[in-house]
Design an enzyme around this catalytic site. Structure first.
Site, PDB file in Angstrom:
ATOM      1  N   TRP A 323      20.175  70.022 -28.333  1.00  9.97           N
ATOM      2  CA  TRP A 323      19.090  69.188 -28.851  1.00  9.97           C
ATOM      3  C   TRP A 323      18.706  69.623 -30.258  1.00  9.97           C
ATOM      4  O   TRP A 323      18.390  68.795 -31.116  1.00  9.97           O
ATOM      5  CB  TRP A 323      17.866  69.288 -27.936  1.00  9.97           C
ATOM      6  CG  TRP A 323      16.672  68.523 -28.440  1.00  9.97           C
ATOM      7  CD1 TRP A 323      16.341  67.232 -28.153  1.00  9.97           C
ATOM      8  CD2 TRP A 323      15.637  69.003 -29.319  1.00  9.97           C
ATOM      9  NE1 TRP A 323      15.180  66.882 -28.801  1.00  9.97           N
ATOM     10  CE2 TRP A 323      14.724  67.942 -29.518  1.00  9.97           C
ATOM     11  CE3 TRP A 323      15.405  70.222 -29.956  1.00  9.97           C
ATOM     12  CZ2 TRP A 323      13.601  68.078 -30.327  1.00  9.97           C
ATOM     13  CZ3 TRP A 323      14.281  70.347 -30.765  1.00  9.97           C
ATOM     14  CH2 TRP A 323      13.388  69.289 -30.943  1.00  9.97           C
ATOM     15  N   HIS A 324      18.754  70.938 -30.506  1.00  6.83           N
ATOM     16  CA  HIS A 324      18.319  71.453 -31.797  1.00  6.83           C
ATOM     17  C   HIS A 324      19.260  71.076 -32.938  1.00  6.83           C
ATOM     18  O   HIS A 324      18.830  71.025 -34.097  1.00  6.83           O
ATOM     19  CB  HIS A 324      18.168  72.976 -31.740  1.00  6.83           C
ATOM     20  CG  HIS A 324      16.888  73.428 -31.136  1.00  6.83           C
ATOM     21  ND1 HIS A 324      16.687  73.481 -29.773  1.00  6.83           N
ATOM     22  CD2 HIS A 324      15.710  73.825 -31.695  1.00  6.83           C
ATOM     23  CE1 HIS A 324      15.459  73.903 -29.519  1.00  6.83           C
ATOM     24  NE2 HIS A 324      14.847  74.106 -30.666  1.00  6.83           N
ATOM     25  N   GLY A 325      20.503  70.834 -32.639  1.00  2.00           N
ATOM     26  CA  GLY A 325      21.399  70.462 -33.724  1.00  2.00           C
ATOM     27  C   GLY A 325      22.815  70.215 -33.263  1.00  2.00           C
ATOM     28  O   GLY A 325      23.273  70.790 -32.270  1.00  2.00           O
TER      29      GLY A 325
END
Length: 490
Positions: A323-325
């Site tokens: 989700w973060h990247g």
């Protein structure tokens, strides 16, 4: 439009003045227009995505509210999931999966038919508003809330500008009802909001943006450095990312509070955590609870056999990393935290036995400091993967982390490092002093918020602190090159 810019300050002052001047029934419209303008100041075209997502989720929620048929309700939910996660995948993960497939084909000496040389602009904050609106449709599907019939108010829930691009990720049952409330101008509430905004600016422009200069130099050129440089950069990044993100949250919460809207607390002194599990109760709370409620628990949570429980923990953190990247480094970062959690769970009996045998008092101050220190080291190690530009660079940094460690106690060597960081000694003194002040602030607010604690103190002491903080922000803040908040890219 960045929070840490003169433009945003002027924008918010205008919005606030109009908000408290307008009749209550028009305020939602003012906030909606302001929120769309705020987002369009970055890139006009991508407002279409927010509006499209809003209309889809508004419609499917109404449809779910009109029927008790489980299959129909599920089909409407699937529409919401496909549209929102589809948009997220297209704009955020297409390049990542395309390049990963290309490498996999290349590994097996197979020609990959799709070109990898193309770019897709990532819409700012898409992960945040996508998850926020998904929580709404899922909660409607589960019957936890009724669908919102006022399209304008729902659109405002999706796009409310203080928390639009980097959270907190608010639940509809908490935020939506507040847009129907009549909020009067209350001096104490406005003052409380301004104090939190000030604290957010202190974190962002005095600590995060100062630390970024050193961190960026070393992490963007890792092959030019070794040893203690990496220790310093990693230590500073731990505070950079905390102050950058919690600083944004403070400004968001503070500006919303001024308008009479209460947003959830997103950070609770995470670097005082006594374990990795405790860390995730304190760090990015709105995202942690989102994954717990909408992924971890639906997978079975802890109410399953131990192997399945451990799998649920690991897969939740793995997806959290993704989700973060769209980068394997983020996936590895998430996997590391999942492994931390698994090891922590499996070693509970051993740790309890050691504490019992050694007769250690768990309430002992020194023991708590050791726990927090060890947790900080574990979190700091994982930050290497979070910050490094590539896996290869992260591996290089780890392999060379302790080079020349015997020189770390050599004053001449330390002076040489300080002079090679590209900043002045005064710059370092200001940064370190600000970090120490932040630690004191965090420590003082461990029982109750700093604002409430200071309200109990002498009037002179209370206002001296806030004036001191204001002077530090104005004189020591980095304003000449206002940088985006790190989490804008997510």
């Amino acid at each position: 439009m960045l929070f840490n810019s003169f433009g945003f300050i002027m924008f918010f002052l205008i919005v606030m003045a109009l908000y408290f001047t307008l009749d209550f029934k028009y305020r939602w419209l003012l906030l909606l227009i302001s929120s769309y303008y705020f987002y369009m100041s970055w890139n006009r075209i991508f407002i279409v995505l927010i509006i499209f997502s809003t209309l889809v989720d508004y419609s499917v929620a109404l449809k779910m509210g009109e029927t008790e048929n489980k299959r129909e309700r599920k089909n409407y939910l699937i529409v919401s999931l496909v549209v929102n996660l589809g948009l997220l995948f297209i704009f955020k993960y297409t390049l990542f999966f395309n390049e990963s497939l290309s490498r996999a084909f290349s590994f097996f000496n197979v020609t990959y038919p799709i070109p990898t040389a193309f770019n897709i602009v990532l819409p700012m904050g898409i992960s945040f508003y996508t998850f926020q609106t998904l929580s709404y449709t899922i909660d409607v599907y589960r019957g936890r809330i009724k669908p919102e019939k006022h399209l304008g108010i729902f659109a405002l829930y999706v796009s409310f500008f203080p928390q639009l691009v980097a959270g907190p990720i608010e639940r509809s049952d908490k935020l939506l009802p507040q847009f129907f409330e009549k909020h009067k101008f209350e001096f104490d509430r406005v003052l409380s909001g301004l104090k939190q905004v000030l604290l957010g600016f202190f974190k962002k422009v005095v600590i995060a943006d100062r630390a970024a200069v050193v961190v960026n130099e070393i992490y963007n050129n890792p092959y030019n450095y070794e040893g203690l440089y990496f220790l310093i950069a990693t230590f500073l990044f731990a505070f950079q990312i905390f102050c950058d993100f919690s600083g944004y949250s403070d400004i968001a919460i503070g500006t919303a509070r001024i308008l009479g809207i209460n947003l959830m607390t997103n950070f609770k002194r995470p670097y005082f955590a006594k374990s990795i599990k405790d860390f995730w109760r304190r760090w990015h709370i709105s995202l942690s609870t989102w994954f717990k409620d909408y992924l971890y628990i639906p997978l079975g949570g802890s109410r399953v056999a131990v192997p399945k429980f451990l799998f649920n923990v690991f897969i939740t953190f793995l997806i959290s990393g993704l989700w973060h990247g769209a980068n394997w480094n983020f996936v590895i970062w998430g996997a590391i935290h999942g492994i931390y959690q698994i090891i922590g769970y499996l070693t509970i009996p051993i740790r309890k036995s050691i504490i019992k045998r050694l007769k250690i008092n768990k309430n002992n101050f020194c023991f708590k400091v050791m726990q927090s220190g060890f947790t900080f080291v574990l979190v700091g190690f994982s930050w290497i993967f979070f910050r490094a530009n590539t896996f290869t660079e992260a591996k290089f940094i780890i392999n060379n982390f302790f080079n020349n460690w015997v020189l770390w106690f050599d004053l001449n060597y330390l002076y040489e490092i300080l002079t090679n960081l590209g900043v002045t000694l005064w710059y370092i003194i200001v940064l370190v002093s600000a970090i120490l002040l932040l630690i004191v602030i965090e420590w003082l607010s461990r029982i109750e918020s700093l604002d409430k604690r200071l309200l109990k103190s002498n009037l002179v002491v209370r206002w001296s602190f806030y004036y001191m903080l204001l002077i530090i922000v104005i004189t020591m803040g980095v304003f000449y090159d206002a940088s985006e908040f790190i989490y804008f890219q997510f």
